[in-house]
Design a protein around this motif. Structure first.
Motif, PDB file in Angstrom:
ATOM      1  N   ASP A  89      42.797  32.686   6.952  1.00 23.97           N
ATOM      2  CA  ASP A  89      43.853  33.452   7.389  1.00 23.97           C
ATOM      3  C   ASP A  89      45.250  32.669   6.960  1.00 23.97           C
ATOM      4  O   ASP A  89      45.689  32.144   7.846  1.00 23.97           O
ATOM      5  N   LYS A  90      45.322  32.862   5.783  1.00 24.71           N
ATOM      6  CA  LYS A  90      46.759  31.982   5.166  1.00 24.71           C
ATOM      7  C   LYS A  90      47.251  32.837   4.032  1.00 24.71           C
ATOM      8  O   LYS A  90      46.621  33.668   3.307  1.00 24.71           O
ATOM      9  N   ALA A  91      48.617  32.681   3.918  1.00 23.20           N
ATOM     10  CA  ALA A  91      49.205  33.150   2.710  1.00 23.20           C
ATOM     11  C   ALA A  91      49.141  32.519   1.555  1.00 23.20           C
ATOM     12  O   ALA A  91      48.969  31.205   1.736  1.00 23.20           O
ATOM     13  N   PHE A  92      49.095  33.203   0.244  1.00 27.13           N
ATOM     14  CA  PHE A  92      48.780  32.369  -0.977  1.00 27.13           C
ATOM     15  C   PHE A  92      49.944  32.846  -2.140  1.00 27.13           C
ATOM     16  O   PHE A  92      50.253  33.927  -1.897  1.00 27.13           O
ATOM     17  N   PRO A  93      50.236  31.792  -2.860  1.00 23.44           N
ATOM     18  CA  PRO A  93      51.136  32.346  -4.050  1.00 23.44           C
ATOM     19  C   PRO A  93      50.579  33.383  -4.874  1.00 23.44           C
ATOM     20  O   PRO A  93      49.156  33.383  -5.232  1.00 23.44           O
ATOM     21  N   ILE A  94      51.356  34.226  -5.516  1.00 24.18           N
ATOM     22  CA  ILE A  94      50.660  35.164  -6.640  1.00 24.18           C
ATOM     23  C   ILE A  94      51.811  34.965  -7.780  1.00 24.18           C
ATOM     24  O   ILE A  94      52.710  34.199  -7.635  1.00 24.18           O
ATOM     25  N   ALA A  95      51.867  36.262  -8.522  1.00 24.57           N
ATOM     26  CA  ALA A  95      52.736  35.808  -9.682  1.00 24.57           C
ATOM     27  C   ALA A  95      54.158  36.084  -9.312  1.00 24.57           C
ATOM     28  O   ALA A  95      54.473  36.722  -8.204  1.00 24.57           O
ATOM     29  N   ALA A  96      55.075  35.647 -10.197  1.00 24.50           N
ATOM     30  CA  ALA A  96      56.417  36.022  -9.900  1.00 24.50           C
ATOM     31  C   ALA A  96      57.175  35.529  -8.694  1.00 24.50           C
ATOM     32  O   ALA A  96      58.021  36.209  -8.000  1.00 24.50           O
ATOM     33  N   ASP A  97      56.671  34.476  -8.227  1.00 19.42           N
ATOM     34  CA  ASP A  97      57.370  33.801  -7.060  1.00 19.42           C
ATOM     35  C   ASP A  97      57.040  34.452  -5.700  1.00 19.42           C
ATOM     36  O   ASP A  97      57.722  34.257  -4.778  1.00 19.42           O
ATOM     37  N   GLN A  98      56.213  35.277  -5.879  1.00 18.83           N
ATOM     38  CA  GLN A  98      55.671  36.200  -4.558  1.00 18.83           C
ATOM     39  C   GLN A  98      54.446  35.415  -3.900  1.00 18.83           C
ATOM     40  O   GLN A  98      53.911  34.756  -4.321  1.00 18.83           O
ATOM     41  N   ARG A 133      59.642  45.712  -7.166  1.00 17.73           N
ATOM     42  CA  ARG A 133      60.971  45.114  -8.012  1.00 17.73           C
ATOM     43  C   ARG A 133      61.013  44.067  -9.092  1.00 17.73           C
ATOM     44  O   ARG A 133      61.543  43.589  -9.720  1.00 17.73           O
ATOM     45  N   GLN A 134      59.435  43.527  -9.217  1.00 19.70           N
ATOM     46  CA  GLN A 134      59.188  42.429 -10.240  1.00 19.70           C
ATOM     47  C   GLN A 134      58.513  43.374 -11.022  1.00 19.70           C
ATOM     48  O   GLN A 134      57.233  43.664 -10.896  1.00 19.70           O
ATOM     49  N   GLN A 135      58.968  43.240 -12.424  1.00 19.71           N
ATOM     50  CA  GLN A 135      58.202  44.219 -13.489  1.00 19.71           C
ATOM     51  C   GLN A 135      56.672  43.575 -13.641  1.00 19.71           C
ATOM     52  O   GLN A 135      55.923  44.277 -13.899  1.00 19.71           O
ATOM     53  N   GLU A 136      56.712  42.191 -13.894  1.00 17.27           N
ATOM     54  CA  GLU A 136      55.463  41.471 -14.027  1.00 17.27           C
ATOM     55  C   GLU A 136      54.354  41.912 -12.992  1.00 17.27           C
ATOM     56  O   GLU A 136      53.168  42.181 -13.603  1.00 17.27           O
ATOM     57  N   LEU A 137      54.704  41.778 -11.978  1.00 12.41           N
ATOM     58  CA  LEU A 137      53.919  42.213 -10.820  1.00 12.41           C
ATOM     59  C   LEU A 137      53.642  43.746 -10.930  1.00 12.41           C
ATOM     60  O   LEU A 137      52.440  44.212 -10.498  1.00 12.41           O
ATOM     61  N   PHE A 138      54.524  44.598 -10.964  1.00 19.07           N
ATOM     62  CA  PHE A 138      54.293  45.928 -11.126  1.00 19.07           C
ATOM     63  C   PHE A 138      53.381  46.521 -12.166  1.00 19.07           C
ATOM     64  O   PHE A 138      52.241  47.146 -11.690  1.00 19.07           O
ATOM     65  N   LYS A 139      53.389  45.759 -13.368  1.00 14.74           N
ATOM     66  CA  LYS A 139      52.485  46.346 -14.334  1.00 14.74           C
ATOM     67  C   LYS A 139      51.111  45.815 -14.060  1.00 14.74           C
ATOM     68  O   LYS A 139      50.099  46.791 -14.292  1.00 14.74           O
ATOM     69  N   LYS A 140      51.021  44.691 -13.578  1.00 18.24           N
ATOM     70  CA  LYS A 140      49.676  44.073 -13.349  1.00 18.24           C
ATOM     71  C   LYS A 140      48.950  44.656 -12.204  1.00 18.24           C
ATOM     72  O   LYS A 140      47.695  45.017 -12.212  1.00 18.24           O
ATOM     73  N   THR A 141      49.730  45.154 -10.947  1.00 21.38           N
ATOM     74  CA  THR A 141      48.989  45.421  -9.860  1.00 21.38           C
ATOM     75  C   THR A 141      48.508  47.094 -10.046  1.00 21.38           C
ATOM     76  O   THR A 141      47.670  47.599  -9.892  1.00 21.38           O
ATOM     77  N   LYS A 142      49.487  47.882 -10.955  1.00 24.52           N
ATOM     78  CA  LYS A 142      49.052  49.020 -11.165  1.00 24.52           C
ATOM     79  C   LYS A 142      47.678  49.577 -11.926  1.00 24.52           C
ATOM     80  O   LYS A 142      46.965  49.964 -11.361  1.00 24.52           O
ATOM     81  N   LEU A 143      47.439  48.381 -12.817  1.00 28.57           N
ATOM     82  CA  LEU A 143      46.295  48.502 -13.623  1.00 28.57           C
ATOM     83  C   LEU A 143      45.146  48.104 -12.737  1.00 28.57           C
ATOM     84  O   LEU A 143      44.058  48.581 -12.725  1.00 28.57           O
ATOM     85  N   PHE A 144      45.499  46.855 -11.891  1.00 31.53           N
ATOM     86  CA  PHE A 144      44.278  46.197 -11.092  1.00 31.53           C
ATOM     87  C   PHE A 144      44.005  47.151  -9.900  1.00 31.53           C
ATOM     88  O   PHE A 144      42.413  47.374  -9.842  1.00 31.53           O
ATOM     89  N   LEU A 145      44.662  48.049  -9.276  1.00 27.93           N
ATOM     90  CA  LEU A 145      44.392  49.025  -8.379  1.00 27.93           C
ATOM     91  C   LEU A 145      43.502  49.929  -8.962  1.00 27.93           C
ATOM     92  O   LEU A 145      42.454  50.328  -8.297  1.00 27.93           O
ATOM     93  N   GLN A 146      43.816  50.640  -9.981  1.00 24.75           N
ATOM     94  CA  GLN A 146      42.829  51.435 -10.782  1.00 24.75           C
ATOM     95  C   GLN A 146      41.646  50.874 -10.737  1.00 24.75           C
ATOM     96  O   GLN A 146      40.728  51.535 -10.709  1.00 24.75           O
ATOM     97  N   LYS A 147      41.409  49.610 -11.550  1.00 25.96           N
ATOM     98  CA  LYS A 147      40.119  49.165 -11.533  1.00 25.96           C
ATOM     99  C   LYS A 147      39.377  48.969 -10.432  1.00 25.96           C
ATOM    100  O   LYS A 147      38.330  49.166 -10.596  1.00 25.96           O
ATOM    101  N   LEU A 148      39.991  48.712  -9.119  1.00 24.38           N
ATOM    102  CA  LEU A 148      39.112  48.529  -7.972  1.00 24.38           C
ATOM    103  C   LEU A 148      38.969  50.046  -7.254  1.00 24.38           C
ATOM    104  O   LEU A 148      38.192  50.071  -6.517  1.00 24.38           O
ATOM    105  N   GLY A 149      39.414  51.213  -8.009  1.00 26.73           N
ATOM    106  CA  GLY A 149      39.444  52.402  -7.507  1.00 26.73           C
ATOM    107  C   GLY A 149      40.203  52.852  -6.368  1.00 26.73           C
ATOM    108  O   GLY A 149      40.035  53.927  -5.656  1.00 26.73           O
TER     109      GLY A 149
END
Length: 213
Positions: free
Chosen positions: A52-61, A110-126
Motif C-alpha cells: 500500500d505505497k505510491a511508486f514513481p512512474i514516467a515523467a516525474d509522476q 498533460r504529460q505527453q510522454e505519459l499520455f501516449k504510453k497510457t493510451k496504448l497500454f489501457l487498450q492492451k489491457l482491454g
C-alpha cells in the motif's frame, strides 16, 4: 504481460489491508482486487506492486497509493453509466478502477510522454475510456460536460472553477486541495450557484501542473 496466481493472491491481501484501513465499498474493493497493478508500474517495482505505497512512474509522476485510490473512488460514489471526468490520467490505474465500476471515463493528462504510453497500454489491457485527452486539466473538458462525477489525482493549489462549472446538479468533485500536504475535499453541486464542501483529512500528491502545452 502476465498476471499470475501469485499476483492475484497478493491483490487479495491488498484488499484485506484496505478493508482494515476503513474502505467499505465492496465494488471499489472488487475493482482493486481485479486490476493487475503490477502491470501499471516499472518492472523493477513489480515485487512491491501490492504494497500500500505510491511508486514513481514516467515523467516525474507517481502511481498513487492503493488506499488513496480507493478512498477517492469511495468518496466519488460512482454508479454504472456515470459520466466521469478524470484530471491526471497518469499510469491509467485510477482510470481502470473507474472503468471497472462501469463509468464512462473522460480523462486528461498533460504529460505527453505519459499520455501516449497510457493510451496504448489501457487498450492492451482491454480498458476503453470514452475519451483520453492531452491537455490542461485545470480547464476540464467543456465539450463533454456536464459530468456526473469529477476526480483530480494530483494536488491542486486551488479549486479550478471550470471543474465545478462542468458538474451536473447533484454531481460530485473529489479533489486534493493545498500545497503540501493537501486536504481531500468533496464538492457536491446543489444548484447552479451552490456547492456543498466537505473535508476528509490530509493526503500527499504530486502537484497538478497547468499551462504546459
Amino acid at each position: 504481460m502476465k498476471d499470475t496466481f501469485r499476483h492475484q493472491g497478493k491483490r487479495q491481501h491488498l484488499v484485506e489491508i484496505l478493508k482494515e484501513k476503513g474502505i467499505a465499498d465492496q465494488r471499489v474493493l472488487t475493482a482493486i482486487g481485479k486490476i493487475p497493478r503490477h502491470l501499471f508500474m516499472d518492472s523493477s517495482f513489480e515485487d512491491h506492486a501490492y504494497q500500500d505505497k505510491a511508486f514513481p512512474i514516467a515523467a516525474d509522476q507517481t502511481i498513487s497509493q492503493p488506499y488513496t485510490v480507493a478512498f477517492q473512488t469511495e468518496l466519488l460514489a460512482v454508479e454504472p453509466g456515470h459520466q466521469v471526468l478524470e484530471i491526471g490520467t497518469g499510469s491509467g490505474y485510477q482510470t481502470a478502477v473507474l472503468c471497472e465500476l462501469g463509468a464512462r471515463v473522460y480523462s486528461i493528462e498533460r504529460q505527453q510522454e505519459l499520455f501516449k504510453k497510457t493510451k496504448l497500454f489501457l487498450q492492451k489491457l482491454g480498458y476503453r475510456p470514452k475519451y483520453l485527452s492531452f491537455g490542461d486539466g485545470y480547464k476540464g473538458l467543456p465539450l463533454y460536460a456536464p459530468f456526473d462525477r469529477a476526480i483530480v489525482t494530483a494536488g491542486a493549489p486551488y479549486v479550478p472553477k471550470p471543474l465545478l462549472a462542468q458538474l451536473k446538479i447533484g454531481g460530485k468533485l473529489v479533489i486534493p486541495v493545498g500545497d503540501d500536504p493537501q486536504i481531500m475535499t468533496l464538492f457536491t453541486r446543489k444548484s447552479a450557484t451552490e456547492f456543498e464542501r466537505e473535508e476528509f483529512g490530509e493526503f500527499r500528491f504530486v502537484p497538478l501542473l497547468e499551462d504546459k502545452n
